[in-house]
Design an enzyme around this catalytic site. Structure first.
Site, PDB file in Angstrom:
ATOM      1  CD1 TRP A  74      -2.757   1.557   0.597  1.00 32.65           C
ATOM      2  CD2 TRP A  74      -1.956   1.864   2.664  1.00 32.65           C
ATOM      3  NE1 TRP A  74      -3.458   2.583   1.166  1.00 32.65           N
ATOM      4  CE2 TRP A  74      -2.985   2.797   2.440  1.00 32.65           C
ATOM      5  CE3 TRP A  74      -1.306   1.863   3.902  1.00 32.65           C
ATOM      6  CZ2 TRP A  74      -3.381   3.719   3.391  1.00 32.65           C
ATOM      7  CZ3 TRP A  74      -1.702   2.780   4.859  1.00 32.65           C
ATOM      8  CH2 TRP A  74      -2.724   3.693   4.600  1.00 32.65           C
ATOM      9  CG  ASP A 129      -1.812  -1.866   7.727  1.00 36.60           C
ATOM     10  OD1 ASP A 129      -2.950  -1.926   8.217  1.00 36.60           O
ATOM     11  OD2 ASP A 129      -1.490  -1.005   6.878  1.00 36.60           O
ATOM     12  CB  ALA A 189      -6.679  -2.712   6.397  1.00 34.97           C
ATOM     13  CE  LYS A 234     -10.627  -0.762   2.676  1.00 34.22           C
ATOM     14  NZ  LYS A 234      -9.815   0.439   2.971  1.00 34.22           N
TER      15      LYS A 234
END
Length: 394
Positions: free
Chosen positions: A127, A208, A210, A243
């Protein structure tokens, strides 16, 4: 003073969104922006979120500030969601942040405070904000190979070869699940090998996560994170609710820090409060309040888990449909990786010119590196994408 400023280049995804909006074609397809869409193209409010909002509207009595670190109940609920029942809570410090991006930023700010010379190892590809935020806070970026563009799977041997150059105290950024942008995840055995390596080398993971629940399930997607949390003395965790709860605009995230001892965790907690005070002061509460209500209410949580299961199932069906359509058109299995990847994203392996051709010829918008948001597809648009891919020579 301001006359010395230079115009910054626009974020490529934000620019792509605008180009898509400006395209007058009615049959255009947006596979660029990283949000979940249902079969009608809508990013819906989840039922559990809507019901929690109704209850909150009826019962909320104040808009006064919460704590600087965020509401303790939210932080505790998220810690259990991420780490499970065996979480080392006596060694855990937590901070409510504005989204997962805020958690990444505060994790790197914390790193700079305690170890300004630490290098931050980031997967290639990743990302884009991982690299840009790390550089912005003044830490050194080191890339490690992650993805084999030929096989379309994790190049674990090259990853570990690159991480052999990491030194004690360095940070390694890991995607907890549903790797963005590749969709290719570490296997159970690879997570175990990586955990042992990090322990022996003395490097600190920044996980991370997400997309928990978008890959194989809520608990399954947290396997790697939970393994590291239980095996290593120090772990940084950046979690997003955008999300899996669909609260994108509410900016709801959590930074978790597992310290080596409970005393170190207490000192870390006071430092996290300091970091929030210096940047945002008090975090936004609305999204966090909804998440807390959902996780703490059996009926709401059950409905949330069922809807999340439906989302994951739909993405899986779209992946299989696209893979099968490409097999039919190409007469080969070279696109089988699309069915094996997890989460919203996959890299198609198209060149920038092929991406532009698909945009010009078929109105298909994707990031220039050919990352697609699978959740931007539907049953009708899958054949359109498949045909466009074959037409440009993929």
């Amino acid at each position: 003073m301001l006359n010395s400023l230079e115009t910054r280049p626009a974020d490529k995804i934000i620019r792509l969104i605008q180009e898509f909006k400006d395209d007058p074609r009615t049959d255009k397809i947006d596979l660029g922006v990283g949000v979940y869409r249902d079969a009608s193209g809508l990013t819906p409010i989840m039922r559990s979120v809507k019901n929690a909002e109704k209850s909150l509207w009826e019962t909320e009595t104040t808009k006064a500030y919460t704590g600087i670190a965020g509401d303790p109940e939210f932080r505790e609920s998220m810690a259990h969601l991420l780490l499970g029942t065996d979480a080392p809570t006596n060694r855990l410090a937590t901070l409510h942040t504005p989204g997962g991006t805020g958690a990444v930023r505060q994790a790197l700010e914390l790193t700079r405070m305690v170890s300004p010379d630490a290098r931050v190892w980031i997967s290639d590809p990743t990302w884009p904000n991982h690299v840009s935020i790390t550089r912005y806070v003044g830490l050194q970026v080191q890339l490690y190979r992650y993805f084999d563009s030929g096989t379309r799977i994790v190049d674990f041997a090259s990853m570990m070869e690159d991480l052999e150059r990491a030194e004690r105290g360095d940070i390694v950024v890991l995607h907890g699940c549903c790797h963005n942008p590749t969709g290719a995840n570490l296997s159970t055995l690879q997570w175990h090998e990586l955990s042992e390596f990090a322990l022996n080398r003395g490097i600190v993971p920044l996980v991370d996560i997400a997309y928990q629940g978008f890959g194989d399930g809520i608990n399954e997607d947290a396997f790697g994170l939970r393994l590291l949390a239980n095996e290593l003395p120090e772990v940084l965790i950046a979690a997003s609710c955008s999300k899996n709860f669909g609260v994108y605009r509410e900016r709801t995230g959590l930074l978790g820090v597992i310290a080596e001892t409970s005393d170190a965790a207490q000192r870390t907690q006071s430092t996290l409060v300091f970091l929030n005070r210096q940047s945002i002061s008090f975090p936004p509460d609305h999204g966090a309040r909804l998440v807390t209500m959902i996780l703490g209410d059996q009926e709401l949580r059950c409905d949330w888990e069922n809807e999340l299961d439906s989302i994951r199932t739909l993405i899986g069906k779209l992946r299989r449909q696209l893979s099968e359509e490409l097999r039919r058109l190409s007469g080969s299995d070279r696109f089988g990786f699309l069915a094996e990847h997890r989460g919203m994203f996959s890299l198609l392996g198209a060149s920038e010119e092929q991406v532009l051709q698909m945009r010009r010829n078929a109105g298909i918008y994707m990031v220039s590196d050919s990352r697609i948001n699978v959740a931007g597809l539907n049953k009708s648009s899958v054949p359109v994408l498949a045909s466009a891919m074959i037409d440009v020579g993929l």
